[in-house]
Design an enzyme around this catalytic site. Structure first.
Site, mmCIF file in Angstrom:
data_model
loop_
_atom_site.group_PDB
_atom_site.id
_atom_site.type_symbol
_atom_site.label_atom_id
_atom_site.label_comp_id
_atom_site.label_asym_id
_atom_site.label_seq_id
_atom_site.Cartn_x
_atom_site.Cartn_y
_atom_site.Cartn_z
ATOM 1 N N HIS A 5 -114.504 -18.159 19.351
ATOM 2 C CA HIS A 5 -113.960 -19.523 19.310
ATOM 3 C C HIS A 5 -115.011 -20.608 19.193
ATOM 4 C CE1 HIS A 5 -109.643 -18.943 20.158
ATOM 5 N NE2 HIS A 5 -110.035 -17.859 20.806
ATOM 6 N N LYS A 39 -107.714 -35.040 22.647
ATOM 7 C CA LYS A 39 -108.373 -33.731 22.732
ATOM 8 C C LYS A 39 -109.353 -33.798 23.891
ATOM 9 C CE LYS A 39 -109.725 -34.342 18.423
ATOM 10 N NZ LYS A 39 -109.501 -33.054 17.792
ATOM 11 N N ARG A 40 -109.921 -32.648 24.296
ATOM 12 C CA ARG A 40 -110.945 -32.681 25.326
ATOM 13 C C ARG A 40 -112.043 -33.671 24.949
ATOM 14 N NH1 ARG A 40 -110.864 -28.805 29.516
ATOM 15 N NH2 ARG A 40 -112.720 -29.908 30.190
ATOM 16 N N LYS A 44 -116.973 -33.577 19.580
ATOM 17 C CA LYS A 44 -115.723 -34.087 19.014
ATOM 18 C C LYS A 44 -115.835 -35.575 18.641
ATOM 19 C CE LYS A 44 -112.739 -30.759 21.495
ATOM 20 N NZ LYS A 44 -111.818 -30.198 20.482
ATOM 21 N N THR A 74 -106.504 -27.330 16.623
ATOM 22 C CA THR A 74 -105.070 -27.134 16.424
ATOM 23 C C THR A 74 -104.354 -28.473 16.587
ATOM 24 O OG1 THR A 74 -104.921 -26.446 18.738
ATOM 25 C CG2 THR A 74 -104.915 -24.701 17.066
ATOM 26 N N LYS A 89 -100.960 -30.087 14.654
ATOM 27 C CA LYS A 89 -99.785 -30.679 15.313
ATOM 28 C C LYS A 89 -99.522 -32.077 14.771
ATOM 29 C CE LYS A 89 -101.361 -28.474 19.545
ATOM 30 N NZ LYS A 89 -102.145 -28.757 20.773
HETATM 31 C C1 LIG Z 1 -103.426 -28.728 21.003
HETATM 32 C C2 LIG Z 1 -103.987 -29.126 22.296
HETATM 33 C C3 LIG Z 1 -105.367 -29.153 22.471
HETATM 34 C C4 LIG Z 1 -106.331 -28.836 21.348
HETATM 35 O O1 LIG Z 1 -106.612 -30.013 20.623
HETATM 36 P P1 LIG Z 1 -107.837 -30.068 19.570
HETATM 37 O O2 LIG Z 1 -107.667 -31.393 18.927
HETATM 38 O O3 LIG Z 1 -107.624 -28.934 18.626
HETATM 39 O O4 LIG Z 1 -109.085 -29.951 20.365
HETATM 40 C C5 LIG Z 1 -105.863 -29.530 23.695
HETATM 41 N N1 LIG Z 1 -105.040 -29.853 24.715
HETATM 42 C C6 LIG Z 1 -103.706 -29.856 24.587
HETATM 43 C C7 LIG Z 1 -102.852 -30.243 25.744
HETATM 44 C C8 LIG Z 1 -103.129 -29.486 23.375
HETATM 45 O O5 LIG Z 1 -101.792 -29.460 23.254
#
Ligand SMILES: *Cc1c(COP(=O)(O)O)cnc(C)c1O
Length: 847
Positions: free
Chosen positions: A390, A581-582, A587, A689, A693
């Site tokens: 990952h 995101k985190r 990022k 991911t 979304k």
């Molecule tokens: C999808 C998701 C992530 C991952 O987000 P990235 O933008 O791909 O880092 C992190 N936290 C939650 C709660 C998510 O639903």
């Protein structure tokens, strides 16, 4: 609906030409075999559970009591299908896949289960007749946050896809008593609160007090001569034991009777099972010891980018792996007596290196318990395991000190040494005299303290190793695993990540789902490529108007949430610019913030210029020990404070940091987004991911050519995505050539002003030096993620975004084309590829 699922199964598994998927399956297994289930019977079931399970009357029941009663009704429905499914797997002697992950970021279950079981409408009706508000009750369910971010959420999407497709897939993990911390802001700083998610009980789980395995730690290894086998054997002796107890959560598929299982392990003291210990006299000490061993499953480690070099974490990893393998082997032996047949019936996927100990643990069981010879044990192990990588960030690759293994897992250390010995023999045979290759490829690292490289162990012990997006897999092959790719040419494969359309469109965005249903039917829910039928509708002005109205209502709802939760008024007609995101330097939330500050400066200089009003929305948690990430959070909040209170800015710009990003907040924010920020330094985000979304919900992406953004561009077309910045090759080349952030600082007046405002205390007048470390990372400390190099192109690209947004009709056309072209990113596609190309398993179709 049944025939749609049928069609989907056919299309997903068309590679199995011999596969016979018959309609009979759906006749015998269809959803509506609860013929008694109508609105009245649902009401009766709810009232019965309220009475007998919760022991309350409708008059004394709180909303939480009602939530529990409703959950128990749904759980009953799941239980029937679940037992049938499990029975069917046994009866068919199906090959199973076990998804081993230290994280499952499941999100709430109530609505998801109703939708998957096809009983949502009936329940809505029943609740309304009972005078209950589904919205209020939904909010009472805790969001099980047994994961950090993308990796854990991927595992949850995969469970949904496996159940929906009918694959015999089991999740295994730890039942953390405290999941991911709850994030609050005090004075703009992140403060972590314990997430006591089990406080009010958990109606979705079944404790299995009888499914209990001992897990050993410590002790020592005794060699003995096995006369029967005529060779040496090993006993692992005088260990400290912890018991692992199972808790099962049923995982329903969508539109099918299949219900799979997620089994979570809780640590229980072995002393509970040893009364003598309590009778020895030191009762208090005995209780203390008990608590110590039960601490093992207390808390999820809240960091997903730096491995936790803590003994408790290693204990968690082994605890969960050991219990899971004992359980997997027990299940296999129910119907088989030759352990050597295991690979025909068992596939195990390692979600990152965290469960890698499963490899030496499998070896240990086969060697010491089943007395198979080494070479056979090795063959079996490799056939069973596969490993998903990952991350490419070197500091995120897991290693453990040899010293710790000697003390905690002495037998595993022996086995790992032997694996390494056999492997390096092969390497030196293939590359004679290449000492450097041996050093690079060894499982044992010698730099600093001698340590075990978990990634190498996982790679060597697996028959397939996968990356999670095309670019990431390519970079695995050419950088971190280049030696291994040369040595094992076809072992690395790509499996681009996906997301479940059930959670991320059907549930998260019900109005858009409804609009799509009206035009193309609802097959897309289980066959996301059907969304392609929306392509011509992107040119239909009427459809565009409806699409925009839905986005507008979603924005309105989010604005109301922000008003209610944070007391902040935002303009629902502004462009919603979303980065959720985190919080991590790679990022680049900071890059977004540089844009915000520059934009703010422009407004102040020329407040009457006609601009597209923007609301910039951040959400995300930082690891509690990650100093700079936490300072970035404080900076975002400080900038928000200044911008949002500046009367000159007025309606043109707002900055919002929504606290505690989790699945529930993701479901609130994502359907309301116009612009999706996916701006990591190229080559650092394995897949992402969140990007999928957001695009699936009609946000346009502004992003770098990183992770799955590359494939999103391929799917939606380059006119419908905003790409900027260096490519991963250019990043590597710049790094090689020598990168100097000061060149950009001195070369760009606007950028210099922004950076100087950060360092001078403009955003925090009472503690004016507080943000100096942020300035320093971008300048004196070398700007590792090259924000300054990408800055100018990012700003240009954002200006282009504004231009496009001014033409709402054209923006909507592009947004619709994003939705229409997201079919590839269904986790059903991802899982079908794993099933076919790695696990070699098929859906179980009862006859
Ligand atoms: C999808 C998701 C992530 C991952 O987000 P990235 O933008 O791909 O880092 C992190 N936290 C939650 C709660 C998510 O639903």
């Amino acid at each position: 609906m049944l025939t749609n699922t049928l069609k989907y199964l056919r299309s997903a598994f068309k590679h199995f030409s011999h596969e016979t998927i018959t309609k009979d399956y759906f006749v015998t297994n269809q959803m509506n075999n609860d013929s008694s289930l109508n609105v009245n019977s649902i009401k009766k079931r709810i009232k019965d559970h309220l009475h007998y399970t919760v022991a309350k009357t409708p008059r004394t029941a709180t909303d939480r009591d009602w939530f529990n009663a409703i959950a128990y009704v749904i759980r009953d429905l799941l239980a029937d299908r679940w037992m049938t499914t499990m029975g069917e797997y046994y009866r068919r002697d199906a090959k199973r896949v076990y998804y081993l992950s230290l994280e499952f970021l499941m999100g709430r279950t109530l609505i998801k289960s109703m939708l998957n079981l096809g009983i949502y409408d009936k329940f809505c009706q029943a609740l309304s007749e009972l005078g209950l508000s589904l919205e209020t009750i939904t909010e009472l369910e805790p969001d099980p946050a047994l994961g950090n971010g993308g990796l854990g959420r991927l595992a949850a999407c995969f469970l949904d896809s496996m159940a929906t497709i009918g694959l015999p897939g089991y999740g295994y993990s730890i039942r953390y008593e405290y999941g991911m911390f709850y994030q609050r802001f005090y004075d703009g700083f992140q403060v972590e609160h314990p997430d006591n998610w089990l406080r009010y009980g958990n109606p979705w789980e079944y404790p299995r007090a009888e499914v209990l395995y001992p897990v050993h730690f410590g002790g020592h290894v005794v060699e003995y001569k096995d006369e029967q086998l005529g060779r040496k054997g090993y006993h692992w002796k005088e260990t400290e034991d912890v018991m692992a107890m199972a808790y099962d959560t049923p995982i329903p598929g969508y539109g099918t009777a299949n219900v799979n299982n997620l089994r979570l392990w809780a640590a229980k003291s072995s002393r509970d099972f040893d009364l003598g210990y309590f009778n020895e006299g030191n009762y208090i000490k005995a209780v203390e010891d008990k608590n110590n061993s039960e601490n093992l499953s207390k808390v999820l480690y809240p960091d997903d980018t730096t491995p936790m070099g803590r003994e408790l974490r290693l204990r968690q990893e082994y605890f969960f792996v050991s219990a899971s393998l004992q359980d997997i082997i027990r299940r296999y032996l129910v119907n088989h007596d030759d352990i050597r047949g295991l690979p025909a019936k068992v596939a195990i996927q390692l979600n990152d290196t965290h469960p890698t100990l499963a490899i030496p643990e499998m070896m240990r069981l086969l060697l010491d318990r089943y007395h198979l010879p080494w070479s056979e044990v090795w063959d079996i192990t490799i056939q069973i395991f596969a490993y998903t990588n990952h991350t490419l960030l070197p500091e995120a690759l897991e290693t453990w000190p040899i010293r710790l293994f000697e003390r905690l897992l002495p037998r595993h250390l022996q086995i790992i040494y032997q694996i390494n010995h056999e492997f390096l023999k092969e390497v030196s045979y293939r590359y004679p005299g290449d000492m450097d290759a041996l050093k690079r490829m060894s499982i044992i690292g010698e730099e600093g303290e001698k340590h075990i490289r978990m990634g190498h162990l996982a790679f060597i012990g697996s028959h397939k190793v996968n990356g999670v997006a095309k670019l990431h897999t390519h970079l695995m092959k050419t950088t971190i695993f280049a030696d291994f790719d040369r040595f094992f040419p076809n072992r690395i494969v790509n499996k681009t990540n996906g997301i479940t359309p059930r959670r991320w469109l059907n549930e998260a965005n019900p109005e858009l789902a409804q609009l799509i249903n009206q035009h193309i039917g609802h097959e897309w829910v289980t066959d996301l490529n059907q969304l392609k039928q929306l392509i011509p509708l992107a040119m239909d002005t009427h459809f565009r108007t409806e699409f925009q109205a839905i986005k507008q209502r979603n924005k309105q709802k989010l604005a109301e949430f922000i008003q209610k939760q944070m007391g902040l008024t935002i303009n629902p007609h502004s462009l919603f610019d979303v980065q959720v995101k985190r919080i991590h330097e790679y990022k680049r939330q900071l890059l977004k913030l540089l844009h915000v500050i520059a934009h703010y400066n422009h407004i102040r200089v020329d407040p009457h210029f006609d601009r597209v009003p923007r609301t910039v929305i951040f959400a995300g948690k930082s690891a509690p020990g990650y100093f700079i990430a936490k300072l970035i959070i404080k900076l975002i909040n400080s900038v928000a404070d200044v911008v949002n209170h500046d009367p000159i800015v007025n309606e043109q710009l707002k900055v919002v940091f929504i606290p505690n990003y989790d699945v529930s907040n993701a479901v609130r924010i994502i359907p309301a987004a116009d612009l999706s920020e996916q701006i990591s330094t190229a080559g650092t985000e394995a897949s992402g991911t969140g990007n999928m979304k957001l695009a699936l919900n009609g946000a346009l992406t502004i992003g770098t050519l990183d992770g799955a953004n590359v494939e999103i561009r391929e799917e939606v077309g380059e006119d419908n995505i905003f790409i900027f910045g260096m490519t991963s090759e250019q990043v590597a080349e710049r790094r090689q050539r020598g990168y100097n952030p000061w060149d950009y600082y001195h070369g760009n007046q606007e950028l210099k002003q922004v950076l100087d405002m950060i360092s001078s205390g403009y955003f925090c007048r009472d503690k004016s030096t507080i943000f100096q470390p942020v300035f320093d990372t971008l300048t004196h400390n070398g700007d590792r993620y090259m924000l300054l190099a990408d800055y100018a192109d990012y700003i240009n690209c954002q200006n282009h975004v504004d231009e496009v947004y001014r033409n709402q009709d054209d923006w909507n056309r592009r947004a619709i084309l994003n939705v229409a072209n997201m079919g590839k990113f269904s986790s059903d596609r991802t899982i079908s590829e794993y099933a076919h190309e790695i696990w070699e398993i098929k859906p179980v179709i009862p006859d």
